[in-house]
Design an enzyme around this catalytic site. Structure first.
Site, short mmCIF file in Angstrom:
data_model
loop_
_atom_site.label_atom_id
_atom_site.label_comp_id
_atom_site.label_asym_id
_atom_site.label_seq_id
_atom_site.Cartn_x
_atom_site.Cartn_y
_atom_site.Cartn_z
N SER A 59 40.90 38.98 49.57
CA SER A 59 42.08 38.47 48.87
C SER A 59 42.51 37.10 49.42
O SER A 59 42.21 36.74 50.56
CB SER A 59 43.25 39.44 49.01
OG SER A 59 42.90 40.72 48.53
N1 SAH Z 1 41.53 44.43 51.42
C1 SAH Z 1 40.27 43.77 51.16
C2 SAH Z 1 40.13 43.38 49.70
C3 SAH Z 1 38.85 43.88 49.14
S1 SAH Z 1 38.66 43.79 47.39
C4 SAH Z 1 40.06 42.61 52.10
O1 SAH Z 1 40.95 42.32 52.91
O2 SAH Z 1 38.98 42.00 52.08
C5 SAH Z 1 38.98 45.47 46.93
C6 SAH Z 1 38.07 46.52 47.48
O3 SAH Z 1 38.49 47.76 46.90
C7 SAH Z 1 36.59 46.38 47.11
O4 SAH Z 1 35.82 46.34 48.28
C8 SAH Z 1 36.29 47.64 46.28
O5 SAH Z 1 34.98 48.16 46.50
C9 SAH Z 1 37.36 48.60 46.76
N2 SAH Z 1 37.72 49.72 45.88
C10 SAH Z 1 37.79 49.75 44.53
N3 SAH Z 1 38.16 50.98 44.11
C11 SAH Z 1 38.34 51.75 45.23
C12 SAH Z 1 38.73 53.12 45.45
N4 SAH Z 1 39.00 53.96 44.47
N5 SAH Z 1 38.80 53.54 46.74
C13 SAH Z 1 38.52 52.72 47.78
N6 SAH Z 1 38.14 51.42 47.63
C14 SAH Z 1 38.06 50.94 46.36
#
Ligand code: SAH
Length: 212
Positions: A59
């Site tokens: 993000s």
């Molecule tokens: N907080 C992260 C942002 C990652 S983007 C950071 O600091 O980099 C969002 C992430 O959510 C992705 O890696 C995706 O695979 C994950 N995601 C999507 N649906 C999900 C679910 N139901 N449970 C856990 N993770 C999920």
């Protein structure tokens, strides 16, 4: 070099309205370049989201800071993150002294971030699985942060929130979401506010978007 770039990013976030000193301190302490692919590292201290592979993103720093500030947590509080991704958001919360639990649904991303945490000695507890149903074993949480966009608020997450705690979650369609901040006033009483226009990758799972 990284240090001065990080400081000027933090100053920019302050100007954009991040006022919580602990949050600004955490963004100054955590080295974001260690959480992005080598090819992207020269952009690590720009206020932009960056690709981390597997179609996912880390993000934007402003979004991380804003969501963290919105949780209004104290050190030692228990916080659950859905969407571990690069691990940057979890590392920010960990550096602020919270007890961090985080769930990731893509196995390769989960593995890579677990290795990074081991190497950096970040003692956040992360798990591979569907985070839309929360993590009941460690509930209730003082804060829950969802870092992927959902069509609705997963009921399990509201249930696993402690009274007085906040859930921060982007809700909307796949292109654009508004950030909802939901405070649990009592077991069945919630107070809600929302800020428009955020864009996250989709939250895929039982209480999120259906799997493709
Ligand atoms: N907080 C992260 C942002 C990652 S983007 C950071 O600091 O980099 C969002 C992430 O959510 C992705 O890696 C995706 O695979 C994950 N995601 C999507 N649906 C999900 C679910 N139901 N449970 C856990 N993770 C999920």
């Amino acid at each position: 070099m990284n240090e001065s770039e990080r400081l000027s990013l933090v100053e920019k976030l302050h100007q954009k309205g991040i006022t919580d000193k602990a949050v600004l301190q955490a963004l100054n302490n955590v080295e974001r370049h260690l959480f992005v692919p080598t090819a992207m590292q020269h952009h690590a201290y720009s206020d932009v989201a960056l690709p981390i592979g597997y179609g996912q993103t880390i993000s934007q720093p402003y979004t991380v800071a804003f969501m963290t500030q919105s949780l209004e947590l104290n050190p030692e509080d228990k916080v659950l993150e859905i969407g571990t991704g690069s691990g940057y958001q979890a590392a920010i919360l960990y550096s602020m002294g919270m007890k961090v639990y985080s769930i990731e649904r893509q196995f390769d991303i989960y593995l890579r971030t677990q290795k990074l945490f081991d190497k950096m000695e970040i003692r956040a507890i992360i798990r591979y699985g569907d985070g839309t149903i929360g993590w009941e074993e460690y509930s209730p949480f003082n804060g829950i942060i969802v870092t992927a966009g959902s069509p609705k608020i997963p009921p399990s997450l509201k249930k696993q929130l402690a009274v007085g705690g906040r859930l921060v979650i982007p809700v909307g369609d796949k292109n654009s979401q508004s950030l909802k901040i939901i405070k649990k006033i009592d077991e069945n009483e919630f107070e809600e506010s929302e800020i428009p226009q955020f864009t996250f990758v989709p939250l895929i799972g039982r209480e999120g978007w259906n799997q493709k």
